[in-house]
Design an enzyme around this catalytic site. Structure first.
Site, mmCIF file in Angstrom:
data_model
loop_
_atom_site.group_PDB
_atom_site.id
_atom_site.type_symbol
_atom_site.label_atom_id
_atom_site.label_comp_id
_atom_site.label_asym_id
_atom_site.label_seq_id
_atom_site.Cartn_x
_atom_site.Cartn_y
_atom_site.Cartn_z
ATOM 1 N N ALA A 66 0.924 -1.214 -0.111
ATOM 2 C CA ALA A 66 -0.050 0.109 -0.125
ATOM 3 C C ALA A 66 0.869 1.337 0.112
ATOM 4 O O ALA A 66 0.423 2.236 -0.223
ATOM 5 C CB ALA A 66 -0.951 -0.028 1.302
ATOM 6 N N VAL B 122 5.047 -9.825 1.867
ATOM 7 C CA VAL B 122 4.239 -10.737 1.123
ATOM 8 C C VAL B 122 4.766 -11.875 1.022
ATOM 9 O O VAL B 122 4.066 -13.164 0.481
ATOM 10 C CB VAL B 122 3.660 -10.113 -0.198
ATOM 11 N N TYR C 163 10.663 -11.031 -13.082
ATOM 12 C CA TYR C 163 9.513 -10.029 -12.488
ATOM 13 C C TYR C 163 8.419 -10.398 -13.802
ATOM 14 O O TYR C 163 7.393 -10.727 -13.471
ATOM 15 C CB TYR C 163 9.975 -8.874 -12.909
ATOM 16 N N LYS D 238 4.789 -12.130 -13.231
ATOM 17 C CA LYS D 238 3.451 -11.339 -13.413
ATOM 18 C C LYS D 238 2.464 -12.194 -14.449
ATOM 19 O O LYS D 238 1.693 -11.927 -14.526
ATOM 20 C CB LYS D 238 3.821 -9.989 -14.062
ATOM 21 N N ILE E 206 4.312 3.501 -16.054
ATOM 22 C CA ILE E 206 3.404 4.886 -15.146
ATOM 23 C C ILE E 206 4.698 5.465 -14.754
ATOM 24 O O ILE E 206 5.732 4.813 -14.035
ATOM 25 C CB ILE E 206 2.731 3.934 -14.075
HETATM 26 N N1 LIG Z 1 5.200 1.797 -11.961
HETATM 27 C C1 LIG Z 1 4.879 1.041 -12.882
HETATM 28 O O1 LIG Z 1 5.146 1.548 -14.024
HETATM 29 C C2 LIG Z 1 4.273 -0.228 -12.913
HETATM 30 C C3 LIG Z 1 4.041 -0.758 -14.293
HETATM 31 C C4 LIG Z 1 3.657 -2.221 -14.407
HETATM 32 C C5 LIG Z 1 3.205 -2.782 -13.059
HETATM 33 N N2 LIG Z 1 3.403 -2.056 -11.703
HETATM 34 C C6 LIG Z 1 3.066 -2.810 -10.633
HETATM 35 O O2 LIG Z 1 2.292 -1.830 -9.915
HETATM 36 C C7 LIG Z 1 2.440 -2.222 -8.491
HETATM 37 C C8 LIG Z 1 2.686 -1.047 -7.724
HETATM 38 O O3 LIG Z 1 3.978 -0.611 -8.314
HETATM 39 P P1 LIG Z 1 4.331 0.925 -7.888
HETATM 40 O O4 LIG Z 1 4.801 1.512 -9.053
HETATM 41 O O5 LIG Z 1 3.407 1.806 -7.035
HETATM 42 O O6 LIG Z 1 5.718 0.530 -7.190
HETATM 43 P P2 LIG Z 1 6.510 0.989 -5.674
HETATM 44 O O7 LIG Z 1 7.782 0.572 -5.691
HETATM 45 O O8 LIG Z 1 6.084 2.296 -5.242
HETATM 46 O O9 LIG Z 1 5.280 0.334 -4.627
HETATM 47 C C9 LIG Z 1 5.471 -1.164 -4.700
HETATM 48 C C10 LIG Z 1 5.185 -1.421 -3.144
HETATM 49 O O10 LIG Z 1 5.374 -2.776 -2.656
HETATM 50 C C11 LIG Z 1 6.299 -2.907 -1.387
HETATM 51 N N3 LIG Z 1 6.724 -4.201 -1.438
HETATM 52 C C12 LIG Z 1 8.203 -4.457 -2.069
HETATM 53 N N4 LIG Z 1 8.237 -5.855 -1.565
HETATM 54 C C13 LIG Z 1 7.529 -6.055 -0.695
HETATM 55 C C14 LIG Z 1 7.214 -7.411 0.061
HETATM 56 N N5 LIG Z 1 8.092 -8.382 0.212
HETATM 57 N N6 LIG Z 1 6.132 -7.375 0.980
HETATM 58 C C15 LIG Z 1 5.423 -6.272 1.205
HETATM 59 N N7 LIG Z 1 5.424 -5.314 0.240
HETATM 60 C C16 LIG Z 1 6.541 -5.025 -0.464
HETATM 61 C C17 LIG Z 1 7.220 -1.829 -1.484
HETATM 62 O O11 LIG Z 1 7.687 -1.370 -0.123
HETATM 63 C C18 LIG Z 1 6.514 -0.651 -2.232
HETATM 64 O O12 LIG Z 1 5.621 0.205 -1.281
HETATM 65 C C19 LIG Z 1 3.352 -3.504 -8.427
HETATM 66 O O13 LIG Z 1 2.833 -4.520 -8.295
HETATM 67 C C20 LIG Z 1 4.404 -3.348 -9.850
HETATM 68 O O14 LIG Z 1 4.885 -4.331 -10.488
HETATM 69 C C21 LIG Z 1 4.069 -1.007 -11.784
#
Ligand SMILES: NC(=O)c1ccc[n+]([C@@H]2O[C@H](COP(=O)([O-])OP(=O)(O)OC[C@H]3O[C@@H](n4cnc5c(N)ncnc54)[C@H](O)[C@@H]3O)[C@@H](O)[C@H]2O)c1
Length: 244
Positions: free
Chosen positions: A14, A63, A152, A156, A184
């Site tokens: 979150a 997680v 990764y 996914k 993003i």
């Molecule tokens: N940012 C992008 O462009 C993008 C693109 C495709 C998919 N996503 C997916 O969207 C989701 C959110 O991404 P975001 O950009 O907000 O990234 P982010 O890195 O800001 O958020 C990811 C969060 O996951 C937490 N996390 C990491 N390992 C963890 C663990 N072992 N247990 C619990 N929490 C853990 C981190 O502390 C972080 O708060 C992710 O699943 C990511 O793979 C993001």
């Protein structure tokens, strides 16, 4: 399903930029929230910004650990007794070229990005209410693959298949869908090579990075009665990059 002001949403990862935006949109809709993350200070700040207890709770969760998923479920049972919406947002995006990729690193990525979704869903499953919905945050990488991010992308891709399997098994009580973001504008994307990011942006129809808000609004739609006939689906949020 509960009235929106009574609805309970659980969001993993979150404190991340996209999941935090989802939490803000859910809070604005009046939902009660249980938010989890590994990053405790960032999680605490988010929980406080959303008003804190009794309607917004934070729980440390790695997680990749089954015990942490069970602790999350115990907290949810005790505090709210139900789950209406679950968003699995935790993710770990690392630059890992195949040369030098060790089995332990591979396993860690799979554990966070794939096992973690299963552990969380499995622990919360008994609490899922009638008319509930799960949204798993996947990625464009899970559809197209991604050089230098093999674990990764593989994880996914697994999340997409897991989503469809869960949708079949948890129906009709719970709808299960995935959202696949593309590029993003977040810190996660900063770790992508600049040249590669610019080439991909130039190739996509909408010619710009997406925002966390634009992903969150699609998750919000799936976590609403407006999506009551949508399950086993993946919604792409990528400015057309998938088709480019
Ligand atoms: N940012 C992008 O462009 C993008 C693109 C495709 C998919 N996503 C997916 O969207 C989701 C959110 O991404 P975001 O950009 O907000 O990234 P982010 O890195 O800001 O958020 C990811 C969060 O996951 C937490 N996390 C990491 N390992 C963890 C663990 N072992 N247990 C619990 N929490 C853990 C981190 O502390 C972080 O708060 C992710 O699943 C990511 O793979 C993001």
């Amino acid at each position: 399903m509960a009235d929106l002001e009574d609805a309970v949403a659980v969001i993993t990862g979150a404190a991340g930029e996209i999941p935090a935006e989802i939490a803000r949109q859910f809070a604005a809709r009046g939902m009660r929230l249980l938010l989890s993350d590994l990053d405790e200070p960032a999680l605490a700040a988010l929980v406080e910004s959303l008003g804190g207890e009794p309607r917004c709770l934070g729980q440390r969760q790695d997680v990749a650990r089954v015990e942490d998923a069970e602790a999350l479920a115990a907290r949810c049972r005790e505090a709210f007794g139900r789950v209406d919406y679950l968003v699995t947002g935790a993710g770990l995006y690392e630059h890992l070229p195949l040369a030098g990729l060790e089995p332990e690193t591979w396993r860690r990525s799979l554990a966070v990005n794939l096992d973690g979704v299963f552990y969380t869903v499995q622990a919360l499953r008994p609490l899922l209410a009638e008319g509930s919905a799960i949204v798993n945050i996947a990625s464009l990488a899970g559809h197209r693959g991604s050089a230098d991010h093999t674990p990764y992308a593989t994880a996914k891709g697994g999340v997409l298949a897991l989503t469809r399997s869960l949708a079949q098994e948890l129906a009709p009580r719970t709808r299960v869908n995935a959202v696949s973001p593309g590029l993003i504008d977040t810190r996660m994307m900063q770790s992508l090579d600049v040249g590669r990011r610019e080439a991909m942006t130039a190739a996509m129809p909408l010619k710009r990075l997406g925002t966390a808000r634009e992903v969150a609004s699609v998750v919000s739609f799936l976590c609403s009665p407006a999506a009551s006939y949508v399950t086993a689906e993946t919604i792409h949020v990528n400015g057309g990059l998938y088709s480019a």
